[in-house]
Design an enzyme around this catalytic site. Structure first.
Site, short mmCIF file in Angstrom:
data_model
loop_
_atom_site.label_atom_id
_atom_site.label_comp_id
_atom_site.label_asym_id
_atom_site.label_seq_id
_atom_site.Cartn_x
_atom_site.Cartn_y
_atom_site.Cartn_z
N ASP A 1 0.90 -1.05 -0.03
CA ASP A 1 -0.03 -0.04 0.14
C ASP A 1 1.08 1.34 0.07
O ASP A 1 2.02 1.11 -0.11
CB ASP A 1 -0.93 -0.17 1.23
CG ASP A 1 -0.22 0.16 2.53
OD1 ASP A 1 0.90 0.33 2.53
OD2 ASP A 1 -1.19 0.45 3.30
N CYS B 1 3.12 -3.25 4.03
CA CYS B 1 2.42 -1.84 4.49
C CYS B 1 3.07 -1.21 5.44
O CYS B 1 4.36 -1.65 5.73
CB CYS B 1 0.67 -2.28 4.60
SG CYS B 1 0.65 -3.31 6.16
N THR C 1 2.85 -1.41 9.02
CA THR C 1 3.19 -2.32 9.84
C THR C 1 3.46 -3.69 9.54
O THR C 1 4.00 -4.50 10.04
CB THR C 1 2.14 -2.24 11.04
OG1 THR C 1 0.64 -2.95 10.37
CG2 THR C 1 1.84 -1.12 11.70
N HIS D 1 10.54 -24.00 8.63
CA HIS D 1 9.28 -24.57 9.55
C HIS D 1 8.21 -24.64 8.94
O HIS D 1 7.13 -25.41 9.11
CB HIS D 1 9.36 -24.17 10.95
CG HIS D 1 10.68 -24.77 11.63
ND1 HIS D 1 10.85 -24.22 12.86
CD2 HIS D 1 11.87 -25.15 11.26
CE1 HIS D 1 12.08 -24.77 13.49
NE2 HIS D 1 12.79 -25.20 12.23
N HIS E 1 7.79 -30.94 9.82
CA HIS E 1 7.34 -29.88 9.68
C HIS E 1 6.20 -29.83 8.34
O HIS E 1 5.20 -29.19 8.13
CB HIS E 1 8.30 -28.44 9.27
CG HIS E 1 9.24 -28.51 10.44
ND1 HIS E 1 8.84 -27.90 11.54
CD2 HIS E 1 10.48 -28.74 10.48
CE1 HIS E 1 9.96 -27.74 12.16
NE2 HIS E 1 11.09 -28.23 11.72
C1 RB5 Z 1 -2.16 2.94 6.36
O1 RB5 Z 1 -1.93 4.02 6.81
C2 RB5 Z 1 -1.55 1.61 7.25
O2 RB5 Z 1 -2.78 1.42 8.09
C3 RB5 Z 1 -1.34 0.43 6.60
O3 RB5 Z 1 -0.14 0.84 5.99
C4 RB5 Z 1 -0.87 -0.77 7.66
O4 RB5 Z 1 -0.08 -0.50 8.39
C5 RB5 Z 1 -2.11 -1.43 7.88
O5 RB5 Z 1 -1.93 -2.66 8.76
#
Ligand code: RB5
Length: 142
Positions: free
Chosen positions: A10, A65, A67, A98, A133
């Protein structure tokens, strides 16, 4: 022959996606977007990447993304995908060895670029160990 990997992100992962493609130039990248840092919705890109894995267009992939959490949840909704969110090299090595993870998830706002490169390197260069595994990975499919 070049190894082919799908990659998707994203807006939060856009710059890391571009950096990874540049750093791993020996990989043939199937880039499924996003194509800029303009705000988009990660579920769409997680789904696109999962469909590329399910169809066999690519055997493995990377999703990014902010996180790494949202896009890994999205990718893992497809039964063909075993996406692993990794924040260090040990996690990347062990999830290949694994879990036979076929998708690596990264959080661009959590780890730095150099750490991400090391993680990708470990993910690409570790084989699934099979053995005990294999049975466990089979159980993930039901
Ligand atoms: C976008 O702002 C953020 O929410 C997305 O990149 C991500 O971290 C979502 O899990």
């Amino acid at each position: 022959m070049k190894r082919k990997l799908a990659i998707a992100c994203d807006h939060g992962g856009y710059s890391l996606k571009e950096a990874i493609k540049a750093r791993f130039g020996d990989v043939e990248w199937l880039d499924l977007g996003a194509d800029s840092a303009e705000s988009v919705d990660y579920p769409e890109y997680g789904r696109k990447l999962a469909e590329a894995i399910a169809s066999g267009e690519a055997e493995q992939g990377i999703v990014i993304c902010g996180t790494g959490i949202g896009i890994s949840i999205a990718a893992n909704r497809n039964k063909a995908v075993r996406a692993a969110l990794c924040t260090d090299v040990t996690m990347a090595r062990l999830t290949r060895a694994h879990n036979d993870a076929n998708v690596l998830a990264l959080g661009a706002r959590i780890i730095g670029e150099e750490v991400a490169f090391d993680i990708v390197e470990a993910f690409l260069n570790t084989e699934f160990e099979g053995g005990r595994h294999q049975r466990r990975v089979e159980k993930l499919k039901s």
